[in-house]
Design a protein around this motif. Structure first.
Motif, short mmCIF file in Angstrom:
data_model
loop_
_atom_site.label_atom_id
_atom_site.label_comp_id
_atom_site.label_asym_id
_atom_site.label_seq_id
_atom_site.Cartn_x
_atom_site.Cartn_y
_atom_site.Cartn_z
N LYS A 19 14.04 8.19 6.32
CA LYS A 19 13.10 8.90 5.45
C LYS A 19 11.67 8.38 5.57
CE LYS A 19 16.34 10.17 1.80
NZ LYS A 19 16.60 10.06 0.35
N LEU A 20 11.50 7.18 6.08
CA LEU A 20 10.17 6.55 6.11
C LEU A 20 9.12 7.36 6.86
CD1 LEU A 20 11.13 2.80 6.47
CD2 LEU A 20 10.48 4.02 4.40
N PRO A 21 9.41 7.92 8.03
CA PRO A 21 8.36 8.68 8.74
C PRO A 21 7.85 9.89 7.93
CG PRO A 21 10.11 8.14 10.25
CD PRO A 21 10.60 7.77 8.86
N ASN A 22 8.73 10.61 7.28
CA ASN A 22 8.30 11.77 6.49
C ASN A 22 7.53 11.35 5.25
OD1 ASN A 22 9.32 13.70 8.21
ND2 ASN A 22 11.31 13.71 7.23
N LYS A 42 0.81 -1.22 0.00
CA LYS A 42 0.00 0.00 0.00
C LYS A 42 0.85 1.28 0.00
CE LYS A 42 -3.72 -2.25 2.55
NZ LYS A 42 -4.45 -2.29 3.83
N TRP A 43 2.14 1.15 0.23
CA TRP A 43 3.03 2.31 0.33
C TRP A 43 3.23 2.97 -1.03
CZ3 TRP A 43 7.75 0.57 3.75
CH2 TRP A 43 7.31 0.35 5.05
N SER A 44 3.62 4.22 -1.00
CA SER A 44 3.96 4.96 -2.22
C SER A 44 5.27 4.43 -2.79
CB SER A 44 4.11 6.45 -1.92
OG SER A 44 5.26 6.66 -1.10
N ARG A 45 5.50 4.74 -4.05
CA ARG A 45 6.75 4.32 -4.69
C ARG A 45 7.95 4.92 -3.96
NH1 ARG A 45 8.17 2.58 -9.97
NH2 ARG A 45 10.36 3.01 -10.39
N ALA A 46 7.85 6.18 -3.56
CA ALA A 46 8.96 6.85 -2.87
C ALA A 46 9.29 6.14 -1.56
CB ALA A 46 8.61 8.31 -2.61
N LYS A 47 8.28 5.74 -0.84
CA LYS A 47 8.50 5.06 0.44
C LYS A 47 9.12 3.68 0.22
CE LYS A 47 6.26 4.23 4.84
NZ LYS A 47 5.03 4.33 5.62
N LYS A 48 8.65 2.97 -0.81
CA LYS A 48 9.22 1.65 -1.12
C LYS A 48 10.69 1.79 -1.53
CE LYS A 48 4.88 -0.35 -2.69
NZ LYS A 48 4.10 -0.75 -3.87
N GLU A 49 11.02 2.82 -2.30
CA GLU A 49 12.40 3.02 -2.73
C GLU A 49 13.30 3.34 -1.53
OE1 GLU A 49 12.20 5.93 -5.85
OE2 GLU A 49 11.69 4.41 -7.34
N ALA A 50 12.79 4.12 -0.58
CA ALA A 50 13.56 4.40 0.64
C ALA A 50 13.83 3.11 1.41
CB ALA A 50 12.81 5.41 1.51
N LEU A 51 12.84 2.23 1.48
CA LEU A 51 13.01 0.95 2.16
C LEU A 51 14.07 0.10 1.45
CD1 LEU A 51 11.91 -1.00 4.38
CD2 LEU A 51 10.34 -1.85 2.64
N ILE A 52 13.99 0.04 0.13
CA ILE A 52 14.94 -0.75 -0.66
C ILE A 52 16.35 -0.23 -0.47
CG2 ILE A 52 15.66 -1.25 -3.04
CD1 ILE A 52 12.59 -1.26 -3.70
N ASN A 53 16.50 1.10 -0.39
CA ASN A 53 17.82 1.73 -0.29
C ASN A 53 18.30 1.87 1.15
OD1 ASN A 53 18.03 2.05 -3.10
ND2 ASN A 53 16.78 3.89 -3.02
N ASN A 54 17.62 1.22 2.08
CA ASN A 54 17.99 1.26 3.50
C ASN A 54 18.03 2.68 4.05
OD1 ASN A 54 18.25 -1.56 3.80
ND2 ASN A 54 20.28 -1.47 2.88
N GLU A 55 17.15 3.53 3.55
CA GLU A 55 17.04 4.91 4.03
C GLU A 55 15.88 5.00 5.01
OE1 GLU A 55 16.62 6.64 0.16
OE2 GLU A 55 18.76 7.06 0.01
N PHE A 56 16.01 4.27 6.10
CA PHE A 56 14.92 4.12 7.06
C PHE A 56 14.53 5.44 7.71
CE2 PHE A 56 17.22 -0.01 7.10
CZ PHE A 56 16.25 -0.74 6.46
#
Length: 48
Positions: A38-41, A22-36
């Protein structure tokens, strides 16, 4: 597959997968790139 997580309970794994779908593409990309950090914003809705 670009992201994976280990679970001890199959129900937790299924619930996590459903949530991530259900997440946005931007949020999924942050997860993939280990940019945890960024997830709250990225989770916040943008109101106009």
């Amino acid at each position: 597959m670009v992201f994976y997580a280990d679970f001890t309970d199959i129900r937790l794994a299924i619930n996590s997968e459903k949530q991530i779908k259900k997440w946005s593409r931007a949020k999924k990309e942050a997860l993939i790139n280990n940019e945890f950090e960024k997830l709250p914003n990225l989770a916040k809705k943008k109101f106009k």
